[in-house]
Every structure is written in structure tokens, then in C-alpha cells.
Design an enzyme around this catalytic site. Structure first.
Site, PDB file in Angstrom:
ATOM      1  N   ASP A 198     -25.489 -85.247  16.579  1.00 61.31           N
ATOM      2  CA  ASP A 198     -25.792 -86.252  17.006  1.00 61.31           C
ATOM      3  C   ASP A 198     -26.769 -86.856  17.646  1.00 61.31           C
ATOM      4  O   ASP A 198     -27.607 -86.378  18.801  1.00 61.31           O
ATOM      5  CB  ASP A 198     -24.864 -86.658  18.583  1.00 61.31           C
ATOM      6  CG  ASP A 198     -24.339 -88.432  18.841  1.00 61.31           C
ATOM      7  OD1 ASP A 198     -24.857 -88.913  18.132  1.00 61.31           O
ATOM      8  OD2 ASP A 198     -23.193 -87.491  19.694  1.00 61.31           O
ATOM      9  N   LEU A 224     -11.682 -83.826  16.479  1.00 55.56           N
ATOM     10  CA  LEU A 224     -12.956 -83.632  16.919  1.00 55.56           C
ATOM     11  C   LEU A 224     -13.624 -84.820  18.482  1.00 55.56           C
ATOM     12  O   LEU A 224     -13.854 -83.285  19.302  1.00 55.56           O
ATOM     13  CB  LEU A 224     -13.743 -83.243  16.207  1.00 55.56           C
ATOM     14  CG  LEU A 224     -13.176 -82.779  14.855  1.00 55.56           C
ATOM     15  CD1 LEU A 224     -14.839 -82.017  14.123  1.00 55.56           C
ATOM     16  CD2 LEU A 224     -12.852 -80.914  15.007  1.00 55.56           C
ATOM     17  N   ASP A 281     -31.728 -86.558  23.282  1.00 51.77           N
ATOM     18  CA  ASP A 281     -30.570 -86.899  23.786  1.00 51.77           C
ATOM     19  C   ASP A 281     -30.092 -85.808  23.158  1.00 51.77           C
ATOM     20  O   ASP A 281     -29.117 -85.049  23.393  1.00 51.77           O
ATOM     21  CB  ASP A 281     -29.298 -88.174  22.974  1.00 51.77           C
ATOM     22  CG  ASP A 281     -28.506 -88.017  24.065  1.00 51.77           C
ATOM     23  OD1 ASP A 281     -28.324 -88.059  25.569  1.00 51.77           O
ATOM     24  OD2 ASP A 281     -26.814 -88.572  23.797  1.00 51.77           O
TER      25      ASP A 281
END
Length: 368
Positions: A217, A83, A199
């Protein structure tokens, strides 16, 4: 196989290194592919290798799914495809023994030699497992298995915003705001749990086929606002708020709102708000602030300019102070409760009237 050219090139380089193909064969494949590209008839390395009889399709697909058999063997699990690839870990889709498809993030072996990196990896996995929101990817479990550090999480089918922009260009304003609204909901949820993402960017936002958005993430996430390390700057340069670029320790959700504003800028304009040859130049531009002229010129509506300008204000006291405030304004625009529809010159030639409407809208928001 459905790999982009860069990923396919990395895969075949890895196959040569690991001995699945001879180096001479891989060099020949690259030469043939470049010649085909130059002739205006591009062809994949995979099709050339299969046609040459150097590897069969089934084996090549297995090698692609397991990154050239560089992954640990997981009893009862079947690797489906790769991925993503990052500096600290790679992510794969796998099928569990119970038939459920999930994602597994595998820390690079070299990175696993650093105790601090291992702690950060496991901390992210623990945080994702504790969170539960429809716009945040759900963590399942993590630990050391088969000699590697792994983190299992919800498999999000779809593509990142970065991929969507690269493939289809800029979004229309309504579509961009719909995406930003969902990310704002995720940020509002994270804020209630004392988490600063740090982020937010198109590469860390997934869009499913049903248009549901997932923030992914949390490797840079900070638990507890204002508890960061002022000695380091984390995040991605083009999306850093000025205070984050300075390495300030007292970061809060307003830094994430700034990054979301930079993401909105890229969504509607198809380019980054700040660009440079290296991160230092980009950070210098960030610290100087966004020029109002950067979003004018008729490329976006006055109201979209207002959103971006307020989200990306250099002084965080001038930004939206919470995701909830941002959500309220976006929802009001989407629902048509305010006069926020873009008016072009053919619909209204009175520029002064348009300015007065925008000024009234700003005054209303200032009283919120």
C-alpha cells in the site's frame, strides 16, 4: 469460507442488498447468530444459511470470492477470494489464464468519479511496477478494464502484522526486530528512489509463511523528499511523526523511521504508543512526544527501549538519520556483535553496571 465475523456480517448484508438472499432471511440469520453467541456456542452466518437451505456452499463461496458479484468480469480470470476492503478500493486474489495467482486492487466506483483519486490510484500502481525489492510488493499492470480501474500486483500469501498482533498478541523482541529489519531494508530502498512511504503501520506490512516481510500500500507515498503538500496531513494518526502531524511539506525518510518505531512499540508491547477517542487527541499526544516512562516498567529490555526512543524521537534530528543506520544496529544486535542481550535481575543484580553498559552502547552509536 474463512471469514472473520465482521467480514462475514458485511458480506451477508451485501447479499441482502443485492437480492441474493431475502432481507428477512438475513435478519433471521443475525438473530440466530446472536443467540448462539449469548449461549456460548457461536456459529457462523454461513453455516446457518446453508443448514437452512437458503443457499448452497458452492454458491456462497463464489459470492464471497466476488464480494457478492460486485466485481467486474475479467475474461479468463477466476476470482479466488477477497483479500481486503478499504475506503478507496477492495483487493481480491484471482487466477490468471496462465494459471498464476495474483492480487487485483479494484477502485470503488464512487471513488472513480473523482479524477484526483483516479490519478492517485494509477500513480501508486505505476510506482509499484517500477520498484523491485524483495521487501516491497511488486506491481504488475494497471488501467481501466471492464469499466473499472484495476491494479494487478504480486499476491502475498500470509497476514498483516496487525492481524498477527490481534490474533497472537505481542511479539518477542527478537522476532519484532527481525520484522523491523526487513521493513528498514525496504525503506532504505525506497529512499534511494526518492520515495517516502508516509503510511508505515502494521496494517501495511505483510508477513509470509516463510517470515519474509513485504511492505504494501503505497497509496500515500511521496516521490521526491520534501515535496509534500503542507495543507494536508496524510497517514494514520497513531503512527504519524510530529512533523507529519503538523502537515509539514519537507518530509523525508525520518518520518517513515518514526512510524516504524511506533510499529515496533506495538509489536513488543501489544498496544499503540498513543491512544485517544479521536484522531485529533492522538495527534496532540504525538506532538507532545513519547514519554520515556511509556516503555519502562520491566515490560521490555533497556535496549529495546533505546531502539524505540531513538526511532520515535520528537525531534527528527535525534532519530536514526537513515534506515541504513537502523539496519546496522539491528543486525549487530541479532548477530551478537554488541552486548545487547537483555539482562534480568537474576543474571545481574548490579543495576549500575547495566546502566554503564547502556551508556557505552549509546556513546558508540553516537559516534557512528
Amino acid at each position: 469460507m474463512n471469514l472473520d465475523p465482521a467480514s462475514e456480517a458485511r458480506l451477508f448484508g451485501r447479499l441482502a442488498i443485492k437480492g441474493h438472499l431475502q432481507r428477512e432471511q438475513v435478519e433471521t440469520l443475525f438473530t440466530q447468530a446472536r443467540a448462539a453467541q449469548a449461549a456460548g456456542a457461536p456459529v457462523s452466518l454461513a453455516s446457518l444459511a446453508i443448514e437452512a437451505g437458503w443457499i448452497d456452499r458452492d454458491r456462497l463461496e463464489r459470492l464471497a470470492a466476488t464480494d457478492g458479484e460486485s466485481v467486474p468480469e475479467l475474461k479468463g480470470h477466476t476470482y479466488l477470494r477477497k483479500l481486503g476492503e478499504g475506503g478507496t478500493a477492495n483487493v481480491f486474489a484471482v487466477r490468471r489464464p496462465d494459471g498464476r495467482d495474483v492480487a487485483v486492487k479494484i477502485l470503488h466506483e464512487a471513488i472513480a468519479e473523482d479524477p484526483a483519486q483516479v490519478r492517485a490510484f494509477l500513480a501508486e500502481a505505476k510506482l509499484l511496477a517500477e520498484l523491485a525489492h524483495p521487501n516491497v510488493v511488486k506491481g504488475l499492470k494497471a488501467g481501466r478494464l471492464a469499466g473499472r480501474y484495476l491494479s494487478f500486483m504480486e499476491l502475498v500469501e500470509g497476514r498483516t502484522l496487525q492481524e498477527a498482533i490481534s490474533e497472537g498478541g505481542a511479539f518477542d523482541e527478537d522476532g519484532a526486530l527481525y520484522v523491523v529489519l526487513q521493513v528498514a531494508r525496504a525503506l532504505d530502498y525506497l529512499r534511494t528512489h526518492g520515495v517516502v512511504h508516509r503510511d508505515i503501520k502494521p496494517g501495511n506490512i505483510m508477513v509470509r509463511p516463510d517470515n519474509e516481510v513485504k511492505v504494501i500500500d503505497l497509496g500515500f507515498a511521496l516521490e521526491g523528499e520534501g515535496s509534500g503538500d503542507a495543507s494536508t496531513t496524510t497517514g494514520t494518526a497513531a503512527y504519524l511523526s510530529p512533523e507529519q502531524a503538523r502537515g509539514q511539506s519537507d518530509l523525508d525518510v525520518r518520518s517513515d523511521i518514526y512510524a516504524l518505531g511506533a510499529t515496533l512499540y506495538q509489536l513488543v508491547l501489544g498496544e499503540l504508543p498513543f491512544q485517544g477517542d479521536d484522531e485529533e487527541l492522538v495527534q496532540a499526544a504525538v506532538l507532545q512526544g513519547l514519554s520515556a516512562a511509556a516503555t519502562k516498567g520491566g515490560r521490555i529490555s533497556q535496549h529495546m527501549h533505546y531502539f524505540i526512543e531513538k526511532m520515535m524521537a520528537k525531534e527528527r534530528e535525534l532519530r536514526y538519520q537513515s534506515p541504513h543506520d537502523l539496519m546496522a544496529d539491528i543486525e549487530a544486535q541479532i548477530e551478537g556483535k554488541k552486548s545487547l542481550d537483555y539482562q534480568d535481575d537474576s543474571a545481574d543484580n548490579d543495576a549500575a553496571a547495566r546502566k554503564r553498559r547502556l551508556a557505552r552502547m549509546k556513546r558508540r552509536r553516537g559516534r557512528r
